[in-house]
Scaffold this motif. Sequence first.
Motif, PDB file in Angstrom:
ATOM      1  N   ALA A 158      -3.498  -8.249   1.213  1.00 58.02           N
ATOM      2  CA  ALA A 158      -2.834  -8.161  -0.092  1.00 58.02           C
ATOM      3  C   ALA A 158      -3.842  -8.231  -1.222  1.00 58.02           C
ATOM      4  CB  ALA A 158      -1.814  -9.284  -0.216  1.00 58.02           C
ATOM      5  N   ALA A 159      -4.933  -8.964  -1.001  1.00 55.48           N
ATOM      6  CA  ALA A 159      -5.947  -9.110  -2.040  1.00 55.48           C
ATOM      7  C   ALA A 159      -6.639  -7.786  -2.339  1.00 55.48           C
ATOM      8  CB  ALA A 159      -6.969 -10.161  -1.632  1.00 55.48           C
ATOM      9  N   GLU A 160      -6.586  -6.845  -1.369  1.00 55.21           N
ATOM     10  CA  GLU A 160      -7.232  -5.560  -1.554  1.00 55.21           C
ATOM     11  C   GLU A 160      -6.278  -4.498  -2.084  1.00 55.21           C
ATOM     12  OE1 GLU A 160      -8.595  -5.260   2.476  1.00 55.21           O
ATOM     13  OE2 GLU A 160     -10.636  -5.802   1.923  1.00 55.21           O
ATOM     14  N   THR A 161      -5.028  -4.860  -2.303  1.00 53.51           N
ATOM     15  CA  THR A 161      -4.068  -3.920  -2.865  1.00 53.51           C
ATOM     16  C   THR A 161      -4.449  -3.611  -4.304  1.00 53.51           C
ATOM     17  OG1 THR A 161      -2.259  -4.744  -1.476  1.00 53.51           O
ATOM     18  CG2 THR A 161      -1.651  -3.556  -3.486  1.00 53.51           C
ATOM     19  N   PRO A 162      -4.532  -2.338  -4.692  1.00 57.11           N
ATOM     20  CA  PRO A 162      -4.908  -2.018  -6.071  1.00 57.11           C
ATOM     21  C   PRO A 162      -3.763  -2.261  -7.049  1.00 57.11           C
ATOM     22  CG  PRO A 162      -4.447  -0.014  -4.869  1.00 57.11           C
ATOM     23  CD  PRO A 162      -4.384  -1.135  -3.869  1.00 57.11           C
ATOM     24  N   VAL A 163      -4.082  -2.196  -8.310  1.00 55.68           N
ATOM     25  CA  VAL A 163      -3.079  -2.435  -9.353  1.00 55.68           C
ATOM     26  C   VAL A 163      -1.964  -1.399  -9.290  1.00 55.68           C
ATOM     27  CG1 VAL A 163      -2.682  -2.568 -11.846  1.00 55.68           C
ATOM     28  CG2 VAL A 163      -4.779  -3.534 -10.858  1.00 55.68           C
ATOM     29  N   LEU A 164      -2.325  -0.138  -9.101  1.00 52.67           N
ATOM     30  CA  LEU A 164      -1.329   0.938  -9.081  1.00 52.67           C
ATOM     31  C   LEU A 164      -1.153   1.466  -7.663  1.00 52.67           C
ATOM     32  CD1 LEU A 164      -2.491   2.980 -12.220  1.00 52.67           C
ATOM     33  CD2 LEU A 164      -0.712   1.215 -12.116  1.00 52.67           C
TER      34      LEU A 164
ATOM     35  N   GLY B   9       5.967   1.931  -3.375  1.00 55.73           N
ATOM     36  CA  GLY B   9       6.428   0.550  -3.350  1.00 55.73           C
ATOM     37  C   GLY B   9       5.301  -0.398  -3.684  1.00 55.73           C
ATOM     38  N   LEU B  10       5.628  -1.664  -3.869  1.00 53.58           N
ATOM     39  CA  LEU B  10       4.600  -2.676  -4.093  1.00 53.58           C
ATOM     40  C   LEU B  10       3.733  -2.779  -2.840  1.00 53.58           C
ATOM     41  CD1 LEU B  10       6.696  -5.449  -5.855  1.00 53.58           C
ATOM     42  CD2 LEU B  10       4.816  -4.142  -6.857  1.00 53.58           C
ATOM     43  N   GLY B  11       2.411  -2.775  -3.028  1.00 51.19           N
ATOM     44  CA  GLY B  11       1.510  -2.810  -1.892  1.00 51.19           C
ATOM     45  C   GLY B  11       1.484  -1.518  -1.116  1.00 51.19           C
ATOM     46  N   GLY B  12       1.969  -0.437  -1.738  1.00 49.79           N
ATOM     47  CA  GLY B  12       2.043   0.851  -1.058  1.00 49.79           C
ATOM     48  C   GLY B  12       0.735   1.622  -1.083  1.00 49.79           C
ATOM     49  N   THR B  13       0.840   2.934  -1.153  1.00 50.68           N
ATOM     50  CA  THR B  13      -0.334   3.808  -1.136  1.00 50.68           C
ATOM     51  C   THR B  13      -1.078   3.717  -2.463  1.00 50.68           C
ATOM     52  OG1 THR B  13       0.823   5.350   0.322  1.00 50.68           O
ATOM     53  CG2 THR B  13      -1.133   6.175  -0.816  1.00 50.68           C
ATOM     54  N   PRO B  14      -2.381   3.466  -2.441  1.00 52.85           N
ATOM     55  CA  PRO B  14      -3.129   3.376  -3.704  1.00 52.85           C
ATOM     56  C   PRO B  14      -3.077   4.682  -4.492  1.00 52.85           C
ATOM     57  CG  PRO B  14      -4.411   2.459  -1.887  1.00 52.85           C
ATOM     58  CD  PRO B  14      -3.233   3.155  -1.271  1.00 52.85           C
ATOM     59  N   ALA B  15      -2.902   4.571  -5.796  1.00 49.09           N
ATOM     60  CA  ALA B  15      -3.036   5.738  -6.669  1.00 49.09           C
ATOM     61  C   ALA B  15      -4.530   6.021  -6.808  1.00 49.09           C
ATOM     62  CB  ALA B  15      -2.416   5.457  -8.029  1.00 49.09           C
ATOM     63  N   ALA B  16      -4.936   7.234  -6.505  1.00 50.13           N
ATOM     64  CA  ALA B  16      -6.353   7.570  -6.490  1.00 50.13           C
ATOM     65  C   ALA B  16      -6.855   7.937  -7.882  1.00 50.13           C
ATOM     66  CB  ALA B  16      -6.605   8.733  -5.538  1.00 50.13           C
ATOM     67  N   VAL B  17      -8.116   7.660  -8.110  1.00 45.65           N
ATOM     68  CA  VAL B  17      -8.757   8.116  -9.355  1.00 45.65           C
ATOM     69  C   VAL B  17      -8.636   9.629  -9.411  1.00 45.65           C
ATOM     70  CG1 VAL B  17     -10.954   8.338 -10.564  1.00 45.65           C
ATOM     71  CG2 VAL B  17     -10.342   6.168  -9.486  1.00 45.65           C
TER      72      VAL B  17
ATOM     73  N   THR C 290      -8.165   6.682 -14.128  1.00 47.08           N
ATOM     74  CA  THR C 290      -9.627   6.666 -14.203  1.00 47.08           C
ATOM     75  C   THR C 290     -10.247   5.492 -13.452  1.00 47.08           C
ATOM     76  OG1 THR C 290      -9.490   5.510 -16.345  1.00 47.08           O
ATOM     77  CG2 THR C 290      -9.702   7.915 -16.395  1.00 47.08           C
ATOM     78  N   ASP C 291      -9.468   4.443 -13.202  1.00 48.50           N
ATOM     79  CA  ASP C 291      -9.949   3.306 -12.404  1.00 48.50           C
ATOM     80  C   ASP C 291      -8.737   2.540 -11.899  1.00 48.50           C
ATOM     81  OD1 ASP C 291     -11.752   1.591 -11.187  1.00 48.50           O
ATOM     82  OD2 ASP C 291     -11.926   0.281 -12.940  1.00 48.50           O
ATOM     83  N   ASN C 292      -8.788   2.124 -10.648  1.00 45.53           N
ATOM     84  CA  ASN C 292      -7.659   1.413 -10.055  1.00 45.53           C
ATOM     85  C   ASN C 292      -8.184   0.293  -9.159  1.00 45.53           C
ATOM     86  OD1 ASN C 292      -5.046   0.729  -9.348  1.00 45.53           O
ATOM     87  ND2 ASN C 292      -4.832   2.363  -7.829  1.00 45.53           N
ATOM     88  N   PRO C 293      -8.633  -0.806  -9.774  1.00 41.76           N
ATOM     89  CA  PRO C 293      -9.249  -1.898  -9.013  1.00 41.76           C
ATOM     90  C   PRO C 293      -8.213  -2.725  -8.256  1.00 41.76           C
ATOM     91  CG  PRO C 293      -9.032  -2.528 -11.289  1.00 41.76           C
ATOM     92  CD  PRO C 293      -8.588  -1.093 -11.212  1.00 41.76           C
ATOM     93  N   ALA C 294      -8.701  -3.664  -7.480  1.00 44.25           N
ATOM     94  CA  ALA C 294      -7.823  -4.547  -6.718  1.00 44.25           C
ATOM     95  C   ALA C 294      -7.013  -5.427  -7.658  1.00 44.25           C
ATOM     96  CB  ALA C 294      -8.638  -5.411  -5.770  1.00 44.25           C
ATOM     97  N   ALA C 295      -5.781  -5.699  -7.248  1.00 46.41           N
ATOM     98  CA  ALA C 295      -4.920  -6.607  -8.000  1.00 46.41           C
ATOM     99  C   ALA C 295      -5.203  -8.050  -7.587  1.00 46.41           C
ATOM    100  CB  ALA C 295      -3.467  -6.257  -7.740  1.00 46.41           C
ATOM    101  N   PRO C 296      -5.037  -9.007  -8.488  1.00 42.70           N
ATOM    102  CA  PRO C 296      -4.678  -8.798  -9.898  1.00 42.70           C
ATOM    103  C   PRO C 296      -5.862  -8.264 -10.693  1.00 42.70           C
ATOM    104  CG  PRO C 296      -5.092 -11.111  -9.478  1.00 42.70           C
ATOM    105  CD  PRO C 296      -5.159 -10.435  -8.138  1.00 42.70           C
ATOM    106  N   GLY C 297      -5.552  -7.358 -11.604  1.00 42.61           N
ATOM    107  CA  GLY C 297      -6.609  -6.744 -12.391  1.00 42.61           C
ATOM    108  C   GLY C 297      -6.011  -5.792 -13.405  1.00 42.61           C
TER     109      GLY C 297
END
Length: 217
Positions: free
Chosen positions: A26-32, A36-44, A82-89
């Motif tokens: 969960a710590a590696e889940t990106p902000v976007l 769903g929550l914790g779903g597929t990361p939105a790519a840059v 343009t950037d989608n870091p790990a959450a929280p962020g």
Amino acid sequence: MRTRPLLTLAASVAALTLAAAVPASAAETPVLTTGGLGGTPAAVGDVLTAPLAAGTKATLYSSATGTSGISCTSSQFTATVTDNPAAPGTATESLGAHTFDSAGCTANVVGVLGVTSITVNNLPYSTAVSSDGTVTVTAPSGSAVQTTVVLRTLLGSINCVYQTPSLTGKADNADNSITFTNQQFTKKSGSSLCFANGYFTAKYAPVTDGDALVYVN
């Protein structure tokens, strides 16, 4: 005599195999994320879009509590991740388009007959989306978030230019929306028929990445 070393080696291999098979924490889940929550990361580079929420209007009123000003039934924004870091962020986007369809815009200002166009200037804007749902829109250095409204009046066409340093909205995963409420603009130029302050309110939903809904983690 070799049983223990062999067992130890086997255990180590098994542990490495399991570690490789375990999904990102969960710590590696990106902000976007999408889906769903914790779903597929939105790519840059992904392009996010959102129209006005069904049944709502975007308004620019002359006061925070009044109903005199301009309202539109059709508006949309388009932003690129343009950037989608790990959450929280805080994820960032480049807001490249923010449009209003003047055919769906009306004005109830004395002396104004209608709305010819609404144009958002100084694009692209920088957009920051934080894990707590705060959305902040700012213009490039040295400029401002600016909107030019062209109105038809009894005296002909007039331009009303409004500016603000930034906009602050709120993202809500319940309906994948972003809402701006009474964001104050001040008149930079225009005739006396242009009200001195404009308070912008709009709800955009759903925010999508292609066909997928966007969530804030």
